[in-house]
Motif scaffolding. Structure first.
Motif, PDB file in Angstrom:
ATOM      1  N   LYS A 158       0.742  -1.205   0.098  1.00  0.00           N
ATOM      2  CA  LYS A 158       0.021   0.079   0.164  1.00  0.00           C
ATOM      3  C   LYS A 158       0.797   1.151  -0.032  1.00  0.00           C
ATOM      4  O   LYS A 158       0.594   2.219  -0.529  1.00  0.00           O
ATOM      5  N   GLY A 159       1.941   1.311   0.931  1.00  0.00           N
ATOM      6  CA  GLY A 159       3.040   2.396   0.959  1.00  0.00           C
ATOM      7  C   GLY A 159       3.451   2.576  -0.220  1.00  0.00           C
ATOM      8  O   GLY A 159       3.872   3.812  -1.004  1.00  0.00           O
ATOM      9  N   LEU A 160       3.937   1.389  -1.341  1.00  0.00           N
ATOM     10  CA  LEU A 160       4.741   1.687  -2.567  1.00  0.00           C
ATOM     11  C   LEU A 160       3.670   2.304  -3.550  1.00  0.00           C
ATOM     12  O   LEU A 160       4.145   3.083  -4.240  1.00  0.00           O
ATOM     13  N   ARG A 161       2.466   1.573  -3.640  1.00  0.00           N
ATOM     14  CA  ARG A 161       1.394   2.337  -4.265  1.00  0.00           C
ATOM     15  C   ARG A 161       1.226   3.714  -4.185  1.00  0.00           C
ATOM     16  O   ARG A 161       1.282   4.517  -5.018  1.00  0.00           O
ATOM     17  N   GLU A 162       1.256   4.241  -2.958  1.00  0.00           N
ATOM     18  CA  GLU A 162       1.084   5.663  -2.483  1.00  0.00           C
ATOM     19  C   GLU A 162       2.247   6.308  -2.893  1.00  0.00           C
ATOM     20  O   GLU A 162       2.065   7.425  -3.357  1.00  0.00           O
ATOM     21  N   ASP A 163       3.365   5.887  -2.968  1.00  0.00           N
ATOM     22  CA  ASP A 163       4.699   6.617  -3.512  1.00  0.00           C
ATOM     23  C   ASP A 163       4.551   6.741  -4.886  1.00  0.00           C
ATOM     24  O   ASP A 163       4.730   7.691  -5.501  1.00  0.00           O
ATOM     25  N   VAL A 164       4.036   5.804  -5.478  1.00  0.00           N
ATOM     26  CA  VAL A 164       4.018   5.751  -7.159  1.00  0.00           C
ATOM     27  C   VAL A 164       2.970   6.735  -7.255  1.00  0.00           C
ATOM     28  O   VAL A 164       3.165   7.568  -8.447  1.00  0.00           O
ATOM     29  N   ASN A 165       1.883   6.957  -6.905  1.00  0.00           N
ATOM     30  CA  ASN A 165       0.740   7.692  -7.131  1.00  0.00           C
ATOM     31  C   ASN A 165       0.934   9.173  -6.945  1.00  0.00           C
ATOM     32  O   ASN A 165       0.848  10.192  -7.464  1.00  0.00           O
ATOM     33  N   SER A 166       1.908   9.641  -5.807  1.00  0.00           N
ATOM     34  CA  SER A 166       2.574  10.662  -5.380  1.00  0.00           C
ATOM     35  C   SER A 166       3.396  11.284  -6.705  1.00  0.00           C
ATOM     36  O   SER A 166       3.382  12.534  -7.080  1.00  0.00           O
ATOM     37  N   VAL A 167       4.260  10.668  -7.213  1.00  0.00           N
ATOM     38  CA  VAL A 167       4.636  10.753  -8.524  1.00  0.00           C
ATOM     39  C   VAL A 167       3.728  11.320  -9.640  1.00  0.00           C
ATOM     40  O   VAL A 167       3.958  12.399 -10.314  1.00  0.00           O
ATOM     41  N   PHE A 168       2.691  10.587 -10.017  1.00  0.00           N
ATOM     42  CA  PHE A 168       1.610  10.805 -11.000  1.00  0.00           C
ATOM     43  C   PHE A 168       1.091  12.088 -10.703  1.00  0.00           C
ATOM     44  O   PHE A 168       0.829  12.954 -11.695  1.00  0.00           O
ATOM     45  N   GLU A 169       0.889  12.278  -9.535  1.00  0.00           N
ATOM     46  CA  GLU A 169       0.110  13.603  -9.161  1.00  0.00           C
ATOM     47  C   GLU A 169       0.854  14.871  -9.221  1.00  0.00           C
ATOM     48  O   GLU A 169       0.324  15.872  -9.171  1.00  0.00           O
ATOM     49  N   ARG A 170       2.513  14.771  -9.036  1.00  0.00           N
ATOM     50  CA  ARG A 170       2.983  16.076  -8.910  1.00  0.00           C
ATOM     51  C   ARG A 170       4.197  15.913 -10.151  1.00  0.00           C
ATOM     52  O   ARG A 170       4.960  17.213 -10.072  1.00  0.00           O
ATOM     53  N   ASP A 171       4.343  15.039 -10.919  1.00  0.00           N
ATOM     54  CA  ASP A 171       5.115  15.069 -12.104  1.00  0.00           C
ATOM     55  C   ASP A 171       4.152  14.718 -13.340  1.00  0.00           C
ATOM     56  O   ASP A 171       4.138  13.749 -13.607  1.00  0.00           O
ATOM     57  N   PRO A 172       4.285  16.207 -14.279  1.00  0.00           N
ATOM     58  CA  PRO A 172       3.161  15.830 -15.468  1.00  0.00           C
ATOM     59  C   PRO A 172       4.125  15.069 -16.614  1.00  0.00           C
ATOM     60  O   PRO A 172       3.571  14.439 -17.521  1.00  0.00           O
ATOM     61  N   ALA A 173       5.304  14.856 -16.292  1.00  0.00           N
ATOM     62  CA  ALA A 173       6.301  13.945 -17.051  1.00  0.00           C
ATOM     63  C   ALA A 173       5.818  12.475 -16.873  1.00  0.00           C
ATOM     64  O   ALA A 173       6.401  11.868 -17.921  1.00  0.00           O
ATOM     65  N   ALA A 174       5.576  12.357 -15.758  1.00  0.00           N
ATOM     66  CA  ALA A 174       5.351  10.471 -15.506  1.00  0.00           C
ATOM     67  C   ALA A 174       4.436  10.300 -16.499  1.00  0.00           C
ATOM     68  O   ALA A 174       3.083  10.574 -16.473  1.00  0.00           O
TER      69      ALA A 174
END
Length: 231
Positions: A3-19
């Motif tokens: 769950k923590g790993l998914r949350e980390d990945v989602n944080s990147v999606f939320e804050r980096d439009p290049a992802a």
């Protein structure tokens, strides 16, 4: 853990439009790798396996260019954009949903074995190259401009820029994703210089008016009196 790993990945999606996709994030984001390596190092550290913690942290620094001391405390949804050159000290504390850009330093100002690194509360955004130095608190929702040097506490929802850092605005609490529009940050030095120019122009205007009055008085004094013609 997953769950923590998914949350980390989602944080990147939320804050980096290049992802673009999950594989790209997992394999190509050194800030995310540094965070995961830190969590392993921190696990060793809090169980008093200090050497393993420091060694794991050192390996993470070599691989990612990000140095996070295993003794630091980091909350959920932490995101380091680009990552290179970020340094986070031993007694630093970071809340939830915090964003750091590359080149940020959370450093200390003393050699004493005390709390010597800053505390970042939730939703703080630190611009690239900024240095936060000392055992003070950066309040919730605060934003630090790029290359600023902050050496004292920052209120909640404030924006700080400059060397040393100065608060240039205090805004209402905003919900949603963290953001830092670097191009829209005010420049206090430029504002001060602009005020000086305004004052100089006003003084020049007054000087010109006084000079004209002086010339008029001088002209009147130098003009000979008119003698009335005799009848």
């Amino acid at each position: 853990m997953f769950k923590g790993l998914r949350e980390d990945v989602n944080s990147v999606f939320e804050r980096d439009p290049a992802a673009r996709n999950i594989l790209e994030i997992i394999f190509c984001y050194p800030g995310l790798h540094a965070l995961w390596i830190y969590r392993i190092a921190h696990w060793f550290w809090i169980r008093q396996f200090y050497f393993l913690g420091r060694f794991t942290s050192h390996v993470g620094r070599f691989l990612t260019g990000v140095e996070i001391h295993p003794g630091a405390k980091i909350g959920r949804k932490f995101f380091i954009d680009h990552g290179m050159g970020v340094v986070i000290g031993e007694t630093a504390e970071i809340g939830d949903n915090v964003t750091l850009y590359h080149g940020v330093t959370l450093g200390g100002v003393t050699w004493d074995k005390v709390k010597r690194h800053p505390t970042l509360e939730d939703n703080v955004v630190i611009g690239s190259g900024a240095k936060i130095l000392g055992p003070f608190t950066v309040g919730k929702g605060a934003k630090i401009g790029s290359n600023s040097v902050v050496v004292k506490a920052v209120p909640e929802n404030a924006t700080v820029v400059g060397i040393p850092g100065r608060m240039v605005m205090e805004q209402k609490k905003e919900e949603g994703r963290a953001d830092l529009q670097h191009g829209q940050l005010p420049d206090p030095e430029a504002k001060a210089i602009s005020c000086l120019f305004d004052q100089i122009r006003e003084l020049e205007r007054k000087y010109d008016a006084l000079a004209r009055e002086h010339e008029q008085l001088k002209s009147l004094i130098n003009t000979p009196p008119r003698v009335p013609a005799s009848s």
